[in-house]
Write an enzyme that holds these catalytic residues in place. Structure first.
Site, PDB file in Angstrom:
ATOM      1  N   ASP A  22       0.873  -1.187   0.107  1.00 49.64           N
ATOM      2  CA  ASP A  22      -0.047  -0.072  -0.101  1.00 49.64           C
ATOM      3  C   ASP A  22       0.795   1.076  -0.142  1.00 49.64           C
ATOM      4  O   ASP A  22       0.369   2.271  -0.054  1.00 49.64           O
ATOM      5  CB  ASP A  22      -0.930  -0.152   1.138  1.00 49.64           C
ATOM      6  N   SER A  32      -7.631   4.850   0.355  1.00 52.04           N
ATOM      7  CA  SER A  32      -7.816   3.860  -0.642  1.00 52.04           C
ATOM      8  C   SER A  32      -9.110   3.246  -0.828  1.00 52.04           C
ATOM      9  O   SER A  32      -9.917   3.502   0.248  1.00 52.04           O
ATOM     10  CB  SER A  32      -6.835   2.750  -0.055  1.00 52.04           C
ATOM     11  N   GLN A  41      -4.736  -0.956  -7.234  1.00 52.40           N
ATOM     12  CA  GLN A  41      -5.342  -0.162  -6.435  1.00 52.40           C
ATOM     13  C   GLN A  41      -6.131   1.023  -6.893  1.00 52.40           C
ATOM     14  O   GLN A  41      -5.576   1.673  -7.829  1.00 52.40           O
ATOM     15  CB  GLN A  41      -4.407   0.348  -5.277  1.00 52.40           C
TER      16      GLN A  41
END
Length: 290
Positions: free
Chosen positions: A205, A229, A279
């Site tokens: 991430d 996110s 993502q």
């Protein structure tokens, strides 16, 4: 105690009951719990309910920001135990509400064909300064930094990150939405492969949303920037140690409606593709908020 033991302890969830776990949070200087922490802890919870097979993919949706001051409850639903694949649904819960929902799939290893994408040719990690060194130098140039910014720039990091083409954390010239950086934990991890997969999920991430900012000249530390996110997918291809250097290569094909999308590939130093990442996240300037 080594610094990385803090991360290992963070991933060592407390068992509350069958398929029910509890975890704490680490403050990384953001406004809410770091998304990679919730994903990695959810993976730990799911992994602890699987007798055979290694995780090969996870797909997560972030539903609400996490509260760093309160524990997170992880509830595992044992969806399916098959001969080759095992599936788990994990919910991360705070204050009675889900903050993340994730599907995790595990696969028993088997023989088969293999191919992979080629790792780009980049200089070795020793060529570049660490991200922590860059941040401390940046702090020296700021008069009376806000406490939250000082914390962000000076906090002890559990990873050594070295960008191939570093950009200013506040603003920079617009550039193509592609970047690469080397990373590894600052200390050696236990040998357990499950620990390395969960730590890799934590680290996955780090860069996707920052990559979406590159064409717009905005740095990830811009005080007016808001990023979160929305969903995160991770595929594990091959085993790798996260305390050895890994190269994270990222590309953002689209930004629209305040949503940025990135794809990533993670390689070992000798060129093995160990994981792929996708993502999408919310990216906006604070004054645009309703």
């Amino acid at each position: 105690m080594s610094r990385i033991q803090e991360l290992v302890d963070l991933l060592d969830l407390e068992v509350i009951d069958d398929n029910l776990f509890r975890g704490l949070s680490r403050d990384l200087g953001g406004r809410s719990v770091y998304g990679g922490q919730v994903v990695s802890q959810a993976l730990v919870a799911g992994s602890r309910t699987v007798a055979e097979g290694d995780v090969h993919s996870l797909h997560a949706y972030f539903l609400r920001p996490g509260d760093m001051s309160h524990p997170i409850i992880y509830e595992v639903d044992p969806v399916r135990d098959g001969r080759s694949f095992t599936t788990r649904r994990v919910q991360a819960i705070q204050h009675g509400q889900a903050i993340l929902t994730m599907i995790v799939s595990f696969h028993k290893a088997e023989e088969g064909w293999e191919h992979q994408a080629q790792m780009p040719d980049v200089p070795p990690p020793e060529t570049f300064p660490s991200e922590r060194e860059r941040r401390l130098k940046l702090l020296e140039t700021i008069d009376n930094p806000l406490p939250r910014l000082r914390q962000f720039l000076t906090q002890d990091t559990l990873f050594d990150i070295r960008h191939v083409k570093p950009v200013d954390l506040f603003e920079h010239q617009p550039m193509p939405p592609r970047e690469a950086f080397w990373f590894r934990t600052v200390d050696r991890l236990p040998d357990d492969p499950v620990v390395h997969r969960c730590v890799l999920a934590y680290a996955s991430d780090f860069g996707p949303l920052a990559t979406t900012l590159l064409p717009h000249g905005v740095g990830s530390a811009n005080p007016h920037l808001r990023m979160a996110s929305i969903d995160h997918a991770l595929w594990f291809h091959r085993q790798a140690r996260v305390d050895d250097w890994l190269l994270y290569v990222l590309d953002s094909p689209s930004m629209q409606s305040s949503r940025g999308l990135s794809f990533g590939s993670i390689f070992t130093r000798d060129g093995k593709l160990v994981a792929s990442v996708a993502q999408e996240g919310l990216v906006r300037i604070a004054r645009q908020e309703a």
